[in-house]
Design a protein around this motif. Structure first.
Motif, PDB file in Angstrom:
ATOM      1  N   ASP A  33      12.329   1.650  -7.709  1.00  0.00           N
ATOM      2  CA  ASP A  33      11.947   0.524  -8.556  1.00  0.00           C
ATOM      3  C   ASP A  33      12.337  -0.794  -7.903  1.00  0.00           C
ATOM      4  O   ASP A  33      12.909  -0.825  -6.804  1.00  0.00           O
ATOM      5  CB  ASP A  33      12.526   0.668  -9.963  1.00  0.00           C
ATOM      6  CG  ASP A  33      14.049   0.518 -10.023  1.00  0.00           C
ATOM      7  OD1 ASP A  33      14.672   0.085  -9.033  1.00  0.00           O
ATOM      8  OD2 ASP A  33      14.619   0.843 -11.095  1.00  0.00           O
ATOM      9  N   GLY A  34      12.035  -1.884  -8.576  1.00  0.00           N
ATOM     10  CA  GLY A  34      12.287  -3.206  -8.014  1.00  0.00           C
ATOM     11  C   GLY A  34      13.749  -3.512  -7.812  1.00  0.00           C
ATOM     12  O   GLY A  34      14.096  -4.426  -7.044  1.00  0.00           O
ATOM     13  N   ARG A  73       5.061   3.469 -12.769  1.00  0.00           N
ATOM     14  CA  ARG A  73       5.540   2.085 -12.858  1.00  0.00           C
ATOM     15  C   ARG A  73       6.148   1.620 -11.535  1.00  0.00           C
ATOM     16  O   ARG A  73       5.923   0.487 -11.099  1.00  0.00           O
ATOM     17  CB  ARG A  73       6.562   1.955 -13.982  1.00  0.00           C
ATOM     18  CG  ARG A  73       5.952   2.170 -15.376  1.00  0.00           C
ATOM     19  CD  ARG A  73       6.933   1.833 -16.478  1.00  0.00           C
ATOM     20  NE  ARG A  73       8.063   2.756 -16.519  1.00  0.00           N
ATOM     21  CZ  ARG A  73       9.098   2.637 -17.333  1.00  0.00           C
ATOM     22  NH1 ARG A  73       9.169   1.598 -18.156  1.00  0.00           N
ATOM     23  NH2 ARG A  73      10.072   3.534 -17.333  1.00  0.00           N
ATOM     24  N   ASN A  74       6.916   2.503 -10.891  1.00  0.00           N
ATOM     25  CA  ASN A  74       7.542   2.127  -9.622  1.00  0.00           C
ATOM     26  C   ASN A  74       6.511   1.921  -8.519  1.00  0.00           C
ATOM     27  O   ASN A  74       6.612   0.976  -7.722  1.00  0.00           O
ATOM     28  CB  ASN A  74       8.543   3.197  -9.195  1.00  0.00           C
ATOM     29  CG  ASN A  74       9.750   3.268 -10.101  1.00  0.00           C
ATOM     30  OD1 ASN A  74       9.972   2.386 -10.929  1.00  0.00           O
ATOM     31  ND2 ASN A  74      10.551   4.311  -9.960  1.00  0.00           N
ATOM     32  N   GLU A  77       4.836  -1.324  -9.126  1.00  0.00           N
ATOM     33  CA  GLU A  77       5.733  -2.470  -8.953  1.00  0.00           C
ATOM     34  C   GLU A  77       6.045  -2.747  -7.489  1.00  0.00           C
ATOM     35  O   GLU A  77       6.051  -3.903  -7.055  1.00  0.00           O
ATOM     36  CB  GLU A  77       7.039  -2.214  -9.718  1.00  0.00           C
ATOM     37  CG  GLU A  77       8.042  -3.360  -9.610  1.00  0.00           C
ATOM     38  CD  GLU A  77       9.324  -3.085 -10.364  1.00  0.00           C
ATOM     39  OE1 GLU A  77      10.152  -4.020 -10.477  1.00  0.00           O
ATOM     40  OE2 GLU A  77       9.526  -1.942 -10.832  1.00  0.00           O
TER      41      GLU A  77
END
Length: 226
Positions: A33-34, A73-74, A77
């Motif tokens: 993730d971010g 989502r990752n 992102e």
């Protein structure tokens, strides 16, 4: 028997749909993730899309709460993900990484897996997995479905780097699938793995066609030259 999904009942103790599309290769997808937190999850709705350029996809249903999966989502992102080949030897770790956990939990650590650095993307690779594809995110197709889990996000990525363990390449330069024993998903709670193979060559002796089926763009191009 005959039934119409979502319209008429199938009358069986378990829905047979997934058991009719088998075996399915497993997309063991690692992302970050971010904030730099690692994630690893298996998806049985995974496939290569084309070979020139190489593109793969994985399809992720929503979680039990109706939310999008961390892998999706990752990837969106950060623009990156890695496919790791799931094998019979790694089956327990694959199963552990399938558990639904809170966002931010590291499934590598949960499953007792060692991370390997990638070369062109940030997500880690699974140590012990014999083949990994480093991928750059392309796009997502979202198919609405019945809540909470029916909606699916189909994520596409271009393969920009391929890792193959030397010990699974034969003296003839072929990937030794029987040595790898790739894991595949069946229906219900059933899995299988590849432990046999046979060959069939399409008749007609078209070098370009056979090169395409082999997945060799250079051979296909050469076969078309006058």
């Amino acid at each position: 028997m005959y039934y119409e999904p979502g319209v008429t009942a199938h009358g069986l103790p378990h829905d047979p749909f997934k058991s009719c599309v088998v075996p399915r290769p497993i997309g063991w997808i690692s992302t970050m993730d971010g904030q730099g937190r690692h994630n690893l999850a298996p998806y049985s709705q995974f496939q290569n899309v084309t070979f020139n350029p190489p593109i793969v996809m994985f399809s992720a249903n929503q979680d039990t709460g109706g939310q999008r999966k961390d892998s999706v989502r990752n990837a969106e992102e950060t623009g990156e993900f890695v496919w790791n080949m799931a094998t019979y030897a790694l089956r327990d770790a694959v199963n552990i990484s399938a558990e639904e956990l809170p966002h931010g939990v590291d499934e590598f650590e949960r499953a007792g897996l060692t991370k390997l650095p990638s070369r062109k993307v940030r997500p880690a690779r699974v140590a012990g997995s014999p083949i990994q594809f480093e991928c750059v995110y392309l796009n997502t197709l979202r198919f609405p479905g019945v809540p909470p889990m029916g909606t699916a996000d189909v994520v596409f990525g271009r393969v920009v780097a391929v890792h193959i363990a030397d010990e699974v390449i034969t003296p003839e330069g072929l990937v030794d699938v029987l040595k790898i024993q790739p894991l595949a998903r069946m229906g219900y709670f059933d899995y299988t793995f590849v432990d046999n193979k046979f060959q069939m060559v399409i008749p007609g002796n078209s070098r370009a066609l056979l090169a395409g089926l082999e997945g060799s763009p250079d051979k296909a191009g050469a076969a078309r030259e006058p």
